[in-house]
Design an enzyme around this catalytic site. Sequence first.
Site, PDB file in Angstrom:
ATOM      1  CG  LEU A   1      50.543  20.619  28.274  1.00  0.00           C
ATOM      2  CD1 LEU A   1      51.891  21.009  28.938  1.00  0.00           C
ATOM      3  CD2 LEU A   1      50.516  21.681  27.154  1.00  0.00           C
ATOM      4  CG  ASP A   2      49.694  17.397  21.914  1.00  0.00           C
ATOM      5  OD1 ASP A   2      48.568  17.460  22.138  1.00  0.00           O
ATOM      6  OD2 ASP A   2      50.060  18.207  20.970  1.00  0.00           O
ATOM      7  CG  PHE A   3      53.300  11.205  24.392  1.00  0.00           C
ATOM      8  CD1 PHE A   3      53.221  10.456  25.554  1.00  0.00           C
ATOM      9  CD2 PHE A   3      54.152  10.445  23.333  1.00  0.00           C
ATOM     10  CE1 PHE A   3      54.139   9.522  25.905  1.00  0.00           C
ATOM     11  CE2 PHE A   3      55.292   9.406  23.554  1.00  0.00           C
ATOM     12  CZ  PHE A   3      55.205   9.082  24.780  1.00  0.00           C
TER      13      PHE A   3
ATOM     14  CB  THR B   1      53.350  19.450  24.571  1.00  0.00           C
ATOM     15  OG1 THR B   1      53.173  19.405  23.228  1.00  0.00           O
ATOM     16  CG2 THR B   1      53.333  20.853  24.570  1.00  0.00           C
TER      17      THR B   1
END
Length: 238
Positions: A115-117, A119
């Site tokens: 997951l993105d930073f 998210t």
Amino acid sequence: MVNKLIIALNLMQERLQKIISQAGIASRRHAEELILAGKVKVNGQVVRELGTKADIAKDRVEVNGKKLTVKSLIYLMMNKPKRYLTTRNDPRKRKTVFDLLPADLRSVVWPIGRLDFNTEGLLLFTNDGELTQDLAHPSKEHEKEYEVVLNKELSEGRITKLREGMELDGKKTAPAKVRANGTTIYITIHEGWNRQVRRMFAAFGYTIRNLKRIRVGKVKLGDLPLGKHKFITKKDIV
Ligand code: URA
């Protein structure tokens, strides 16, 4: 009676390539190559047949002369907060999801996907290499559901585009399942392109106020508190 016993005993047996990949020695394909190359022994005998079965609890299985042991397979789910990286180390010393795990688990498991930073939401961890590979394969059609809060309501036309598949950097996305409730959108996709959900909405000119993954396959985030993790089983996932 004897037949039943034989069936029960056979159930404990697994194909050698599966045993080897579950022990974390090699992928299933590489395990097959090792078998064909004569690098695998069962109870002291070299086996070259790909269909050969063994019971790791009873049989001595060696790969390149090294005895395999039963590894306990671990499956975890975490509610990742924003501002945590899905990597083991960061040169810029930002916090990572591993900081949220107890020390004894940190070096054993890895995340399935990322997951993105910025998210938050459901992130799975395991030490099961085979499951990780399986889930990464596009043919598995593994669903990922996101709750997206937008800066403004999504038009019907955009919803239709998402449902039909849209153009994203020269490629067409697979049809997504989409449900809207005001500015909150529930979108289910099964590809895992880099920053896919953010890029899909950015392409429409929308700003994402919040992005949360709420389901991966059968696993729902539910009410797991932010930053916490819990053990689950393989059956919960596939
Ligand atoms: N899509 C994104 O854009 N970001 C994520 O973290 C996951 C899916």
